[in-house]
Design an enzyme around this catalytic site. Structure first.
Site, PDB file in Angstrom:
ATOM      1  N   TYR A   1      28.347  24.806 -17.406  1.00  0.00           N
ATOM      2  CA  TYR A   1      27.698  23.869 -18.634  1.00  0.00           C
ATOM      3  C   TYR A   1      27.511  22.577 -17.652  1.00  0.00           C
ATOM      4  O   TYR A   1      26.363  21.730 -18.154  1.00  0.00           O
ATOM      5  CB  TYR A   1      28.951  23.382 -19.551  1.00  0.00           C
ATOM      6  CG  TYR A   1      28.902  24.304 -20.898  1.00  0.00           C
ATOM      7  CD1 TYR A   1      28.906  25.743 -20.808  1.00  0.00           C
ATOM      8  CD2 TYR A   1      28.600  23.537 -21.810  1.00  0.00           C
ATOM      9  CE1 TYR A   1      28.706  26.361 -22.004  1.00  0.00           C
ATOM     10  CE2 TYR A   1      28.563  24.230 -23.337  1.00  0.00           C
ATOM     11  CZ  TYR A   1      28.515  25.515 -23.172  1.00  0.00           C
ATOM     12  OH  TYR A   1      28.797  26.515 -24.339  1.00  0.00           O
TER      13      TYR A   1
ATOM     14  N   ASP B   1      33.238  29.466 -24.960  1.00  0.00           N
ATOM     15  CA  ASP B   1      32.256  29.335 -26.032  1.00  0.00           C
ATOM     16  C   ASP B   1      32.243  30.656 -26.755  1.00  0.00           C
ATOM     17  O   ASP B   1      32.155  30.563 -27.966  1.00  0.00           O
ATOM     18  CB  ASP B   1      31.122  28.621 -25.379  1.00  0.00           C
ATOM     19  CG  ASP B   1      29.777  28.458 -26.507  1.00  0.00           C
ATOM     20  OD1 ASP B   1      30.572  28.141 -27.551  1.00  0.00           O
ATOM     21  OD2 ASP B   1      28.761  28.874 -26.392  1.00  0.00           O
TER      22      ASP B   1
ATOM     23  N   ASP C   1      33.985  31.746 -30.575  1.00  0.00           N
ATOM     24  CA  ASP C   1      32.910  32.219 -32.100  1.00  0.00           C
ATOM     25  C   ASP C   1      33.554  33.790 -32.418  1.00  0.00           C
ATOM     26  O   ASP C   1      33.510  33.952 -33.873  1.00  0.00           O
ATOM     27  CB  ASP C   1      31.574  32.153 -31.871  1.00  0.00           C
ATOM     28  CG  ASP C   1      31.053  31.005 -31.887  1.00  0.00           C
ATOM     29  OD1 ASP C   1      31.812  29.882 -31.995  1.00  0.00           O
ATOM     30  OD2 ASP C   1      29.910  30.839 -32.553  1.00  0.00           O
TER      31      ASP C   1
ATOM     32  N   LYS D   1      35.124  37.471 -15.114  1.00  0.00           N
ATOM     33  CA  LYS D   1      33.942  38.597 -14.847  1.00  0.00           C
ATOM     34  C   LYS D   1      34.167  38.511 -13.262  1.00  0.00           C
ATOM     35  O   LYS D   1      33.167  38.719 -12.563  1.00  0.00           O
ATOM     36  CB  LYS D   1      32.765  38.236 -15.251  1.00  0.00           C
ATOM     37  CG  LYS D   1      31.487  38.903 -15.205  1.00  0.00           C
ATOM     38  CD  LYS D   1      31.596  40.129 -16.344  1.00  0.00           C
ATOM     39  CE  LYS D   1      30.725  41.391 -15.960  1.00  0.00           C
ATOM     40  NZ  LYS D   1      30.989  42.524 -16.668  1.00  0.00           N
TER      41      LYS D   1
HETATM   42  C1  IPM Z   1      31.086  24.462 -29.158  1.00  0.00           C
HETATM   43  C2  IPM Z   1      29.479  24.367 -29.283  1.00  0.00           C
HETATM   44  C3  IPM Z   1      28.836  23.585 -28.166  1.00  0.00           C
HETATM   45  C4  IPM Z   1      29.306  24.087 -26.886  1.00  0.00           C
HETATM   46  C5  IPM Z   1      27.214  23.202 -28.094  1.00  0.00           C
HETATM   47  C6  IPM Z   1      26.842  22.517 -29.746  1.00  0.00           C
HETATM   48  C7  IPM Z   1      26.996  22.255 -27.098  1.00  0.00           C
HETATM   49  O1  IPM Z   1      28.614  25.606 -29.380  1.00  0.00           O
HETATM   50  O2  IPM Z   1      31.550  23.385 -29.442  1.00  0.00           O
HETATM   51  O3  IPM Z   1      31.415  25.526 -29.180  1.00  0.00           O
HETATM   52  O4  IPM Z   1      28.498  24.940 -26.547  1.00  0.00           O
HETATM   53  O5  IPM Z   1      30.171  23.939 -26.240  1.00  0.00           O
HETATM   54 MN    MN Z   2      30.203  27.297 -29.587  1.00  0.00          MN
END
Ligand code: IPM
Ligand code: MN
Length: 366
Positions: free
Chosen positions: A141, A243, A247, A187
């Protein structure tokens, strides 16, 4: 004790869920006799509209002057076509970096009364309770060089030893307080940065002989979370992998509207629901405030060191749900009692009060 809290309600449903959360926050603080001082600032699209930037110096300064930040959500269709550096998302990355919030904690806990709203079978998800420690201020990032030209695009995944060590220590400490299992996800079969990550984590592990460390490749971890999420306790991973995995982890619990997060650094802490700004339902008063209330529970635990208050908030949420109350997003049955954002917060406060009295906590001294 006295704490300064900065509120960043943000965009979309952010202001609604933050205001519902703050009601509970004030109530719990009073019960536990701590004093809170609130400041509110613009952040995200609303800040762009007023100041031409998603994160102004004024907002950042207020955060620097506080003990904890509570964020609602940022973003929306309105700001989607802005140049990259002016988008609400860019503000999010900047606030993380500026406040040094290197550890992002995302718990994935399945509430018993909501196990049927998961896209997986109840038997698979019921009892799931793990937490992802995602590195938040390093990795691909933020790595340099980065960019693109007419013929290629590039980013760099880089980790300094100190960056891995500091989050690893936090994750091991959390594992000690939980079931004693830490899984580091990487990885390492392909990436040198992951081989390095793995070796640093193994070194840190020597300080925590009571924690069982294992390693897993990220593709396998993604599959295992869906196959058998109950096997996990603490998952430690890098920014990009975290990230994605968080999710996946979030979705097995049923609703993104339920998931809290804490972003911690050595000086500052920011708490925010994992869900987005949901502009389509903004202003209708139907958003789910539970992720924000759970984030406040994390604030009590990590910023104020008040584990008891945090547990009571979690129990109060569980009780309100078990009594059949639901916001629209988590309603599955015809006989669910559908309530508004504000009503849900009020019900959780009532349940908190009940549990508090049942446990005869009276005045709780720290
Ligand atoms: C999260 C979001 C963010 C990230 C984005 C919106 C920049 O997906 O907080 O998980 O990728 O960290
Ligand atoms: Mn995210």
């Amino acid at each position: 004790m006295k704490y300064k809290i900065t509120l960043l309600p943000g965009d979309g449903i952010g202001p609604e869920v933050v205001s519902a959360g703050v009601k509970l926050l004030k109530y719990v603080a009073e019960k536990f006799q701590i004093s809170l001082n609130f400041s509110e600032e613009l952040f995200g699209g609303c800040s762009y509209d007023k100041y031409g930037t998603p994160l102004s110096d004024k907002t950042l300064q207020t955060c620097y002057d506080s003990d904890a930040v509570l964020l609602g959500a940022v973003g929306g269709y309105k700001w989607e076509d802005l140049p990259h550096h002016l988008k609400p998302e860019a503000g999010l990355l900047k606030i993380r970096k500026s406040l040094g919030l290197f550890a992002n904690l995302r718990p994935a806990k399945v509430f018993k009364s909501l196990a049927d709203s998961s896209s997986l079978k109840r038997e698979v998800v019921e009892g799931t309770d793990f937490i992802v420690f995602r590195e938040l201020t390093g990795g691909i990032y933020f790595g340099e060089p980065r960019g693109f030209d007419d013929s290629k695009g590039w980013n760099t995944m880089v980790y300094l030893k100190e960056e891995i060590e500091r989050i690893a220590h936090l994750a091991f400490k959390a594992a000690q307080r939980r079931k004693g299992n830490l899984l580091s996800v990487d990885k390492a079969n392909v990436l040198e940065v992951s081989q390095f990550w793995r070796s640093v984590v193994s070194e840190v592990a020597k300080n925590y002989p009571d924690v069982k460390l294992s390693n897993m490749y990220v593709d396998n971890a993604a599959m295992q979370i869906v196959r058998n999420p109950k096997q996990f306790d603490v998952i430690l991973t890098s920014n990009l992998f975290g990230d994605i995995l968080s999710d996946i982890a979030g979705m097995i619990t049923g609703s993104l509207g339920m998931l809290p997060s804490a972003s911690l650094g050595s000086k500052y802490a920011l708490y925010e629901p994992v869900h987005g700004s949901a502009p389509d339902i903004a202003g209708l008063g139907i958003a789910n405030p539970i992720a924000t209330i759970s984030s406040i529970s994390m604030m009590f635990k990590y910023s104020f060191g008040m584990d008891k208050a945090s547990e009571l908030i979690d129990e109060a949420i569980e009780r309100a749900l078990s009594e059949g109350y639901r916001t629209k997003d988590i309603s599955m049955k015809a006989d669910d009692k559908i309530v508004t954002t504000e009503k849900m917060a009020d019900l959780i406060i009532e349940c908190f009060e009940e549990i508090f009295n049942e446990q005869s906590l009276g005045v709780f001294t720290l």
